[in-house]
Design a protein around this motif. Sequence first.
Motif, PDB file in Angstrom:
ATOM      1  N   GLU A 103      -8.892  15.285  13.410  1.00 48.59           N
ATOM      2  CA  GLU A 103     -10.374  15.131  13.582  1.00 48.59           C
ATOM      3  C   GLU A 103     -10.679  15.587  14.737  1.00 48.59           C
ATOM      4  O   GLU A 103     -11.437  14.553  15.804  1.00 48.59           O
ATOM      5  CB  GLU A 103     -10.821  13.566  13.346  1.00 48.59           C
TER       6      GLU A 103
ATOM      7  N   GLY B 126      -4.806   9.006   3.458  1.00 50.16           N
ATOM      8  CA  GLY B 126      -3.292   9.292   4.087  1.00 50.16           C
ATOM      9  C   GLY B 126      -3.198  10.324   5.040  1.00 50.16           C
ATOM     10  O   GLY B 126      -2.025  10.622   5.405  1.00 50.16           O
TER      11      GLY B 126
ATOM     12  N   ILE C 119       0.874  -1.307   0.011  1.00 48.32           N
ATOM     13  CA  ILE C 119      -0.058  -0.036  -0.124  1.00 48.32           C
ATOM     14  C   ILE C 119       0.961   1.166   0.108  1.00 48.32           C
ATOM     15  O   ILE C 119       1.771   1.332   0.748  1.00 48.32           O
ATOM     16  CB  ILE C 119      -0.763   0.088   1.270  1.00 48.32           C
TER      17      ILE C 119
HETATM   18  P1  ATP Z   1      -9.236   8.343   8.013  1.00 49.19           P
HETATM   19  O1  ATP Z   1     -10.120   9.445   7.648  1.00 49.19           O
HETATM   20  O2  ATP Z   1     -10.116   6.981   7.868  1.00 49.19           O
HETATM   21  O3  ATP Z   1      -8.545   8.323   9.068  1.00 49.19           O
HETATM   22  P2  ATP Z   1      -6.835   8.683   6.649  1.00 49.19           P
HETATM   23  O4  ATP Z   1      -6.854   9.570   5.630  1.00 49.19           O
HETATM   24  O5  ATP Z   1      -6.195   9.400   8.065  1.00 49.19           O
HETATM   25  O6  ATP Z   1      -8.031   7.835   6.893  1.00 49.19           O
HETATM   26  P3  ATP Z   1      -4.506   6.725   6.855  1.00 49.19           P
HETATM   27  O7  ATP Z   1      -4.930   6.181   8.337  1.00 49.19           O
HETATM   28  O8  ATP Z   1      -3.438   7.674   6.864  1.00 49.19           O
HETATM   29  O9  ATP Z   1      -5.887   7.597   6.129  1.00 49.19           O
HETATM   30  O10 ATP Z   1      -4.251   5.392   5.926  1.00 49.19           O
HETATM   31  C1  ATP Z   1      -3.862   5.533   4.517  1.00 49.19           C
HETATM   32  C2  ATP Z   1      -3.382   4.017   4.182  1.00 49.19           C
HETATM   33  O11 ATP Z   1      -2.478   3.615   4.876  1.00 49.19           O
HETATM   34  C3  ATP Z   1      -4.769   3.070   4.653  1.00 49.19           C
HETATM   35  O12 ATP Z   1      -4.789   2.434   3.523  1.00 49.19           O
HETATM   36  C4  ATP Z   1      -4.440   2.276   5.792  1.00 49.19           C
HETATM   37  O13 ATP Z   1      -4.648   1.079   5.899  1.00 49.19           O
HETATM   38  C5  ATP Z   1      -2.705   2.347   5.589  1.00 49.19           C
HETATM   39  N1  ATP Z   1      -2.202   2.508   7.121  1.00 49.19           N
HETATM   40  C6  ATP Z   1      -1.947   3.424   7.825  1.00 49.19           C
HETATM   41  N2  ATP Z   1      -1.037   3.068   8.827  1.00 49.19           N
HETATM   42  C7  ATP Z   1      -0.917   1.977   8.580  1.00 49.19           C
HETATM   43  C8  ATP Z   1       0.064   0.980   9.243  1.00 49.19           C
HETATM   44  N3  ATP Z   1       0.755   1.543  10.551  1.00 49.19           N
HETATM   45  N4  ATP Z   1       0.400  -0.400   8.985  1.00 49.19           N
HETATM   46  C9  ATP Z   1      -0.290  -0.359   7.602  1.00 49.19           C
HETATM   47  N5  ATP Z   1      -1.064   0.126   6.781  1.00 49.19           N
HETATM   48  C10 ATP Z   1      -1.349   1.411   7.287  1.00 49.19           C
END
Ligand code: ATP
Length: 251
Positions: free
Chosen positions: A175, A39, A14
């Motif tokens: 958030e 992300g 990913i």
């Molecule tokens: P949300 O609004 O749901 O909080 P976000 O925009 O903050 O989402 P992230 O939590 O940064 O998104 O996740 C981005 C991508 O990276 C996703 O596919 C998530 O599964 C992956 N990801 C984030 N942290 C990890 C980790 N520690 N190990 C593996 N994958 C991760």
Amino acid sequence: MLEVRDLTVRFGGITALDGVGFEVRHGETVGLIGPNGAGKTTLFNCLTRRYRADAGTVRYQGADLLAVPPHAVAALGIARTFQNLGLFPRLSVRDNVLVGAHHHGRAGFLSAGMRLPGVRREEERLRAEADGLLRRLDLAHVAGHPAAGLPFGTLKRVELARALAARPRLLLLDEPVNGLNSAEVAEFAGTLRAVRDDFEVTVVVVEHHMGFVMGTCDRVVCLDFGRKIAEGSPAEVQQNPAVVEAYLGTP
Ligand code: ATP
């Protein structure tokens, strides 16, 4: 103040951040939006050095932030809040806020021995400062109350107070109004607008609540699948077809 260039973070197959770049100027409030999994939190985790970047650069006040060890980030004046509250439920609201001051390296005297008079004076000063913060954030009435059992809207303000206790120059809010009702969102927005001016703090805020983003942010960056898809004023970004499509999908 903050310059992110070509930031890339991968987790196995990913790509959570894919060449992201943007700038934050001193005194600005920048919103970071995007659908779930875009992300946003990964970006915060990079800025606070919880996650390692695979490529790219981050300059903070001219320094190479990615070369800073994780434990030294707070001492540079960067504080954050968490999507899921990171408060200690059994500690009082005041003590949770004091943890913020200690945790962020403003009280490196903890190991110096608590009986020294200078240490006591410093503790008293921090406590007075914490009480001032609690009054400023309309939390004085719950200062002695354990965090557990307080309304969610109050706890979100306690987290903000804890982050501000470190007197940060850059505040990362993850958030902050998620789960709040509309009156609490409006109250939090008002509090944030007031304290960012009082504390002269630059803010990057991850948030899904567009009303909050529109009312508090000077500029907005939108991520989708780890890429920046839009940047501009809140109104521009809200109307951007790529942003609408990312949130609502193609018809
Ligand atoms: P949300 O609004 O749901 O909080 P976000 O925009 O903050 O989402 P992230 O939590 O940064 O998104 O996740 C981005 C991508 O990276 C996703 O596919 C998530 O599964 C992956 N990801 C984030 N942290 C990890 C980790 N520690 N190990 C593996 N994958 C991760």
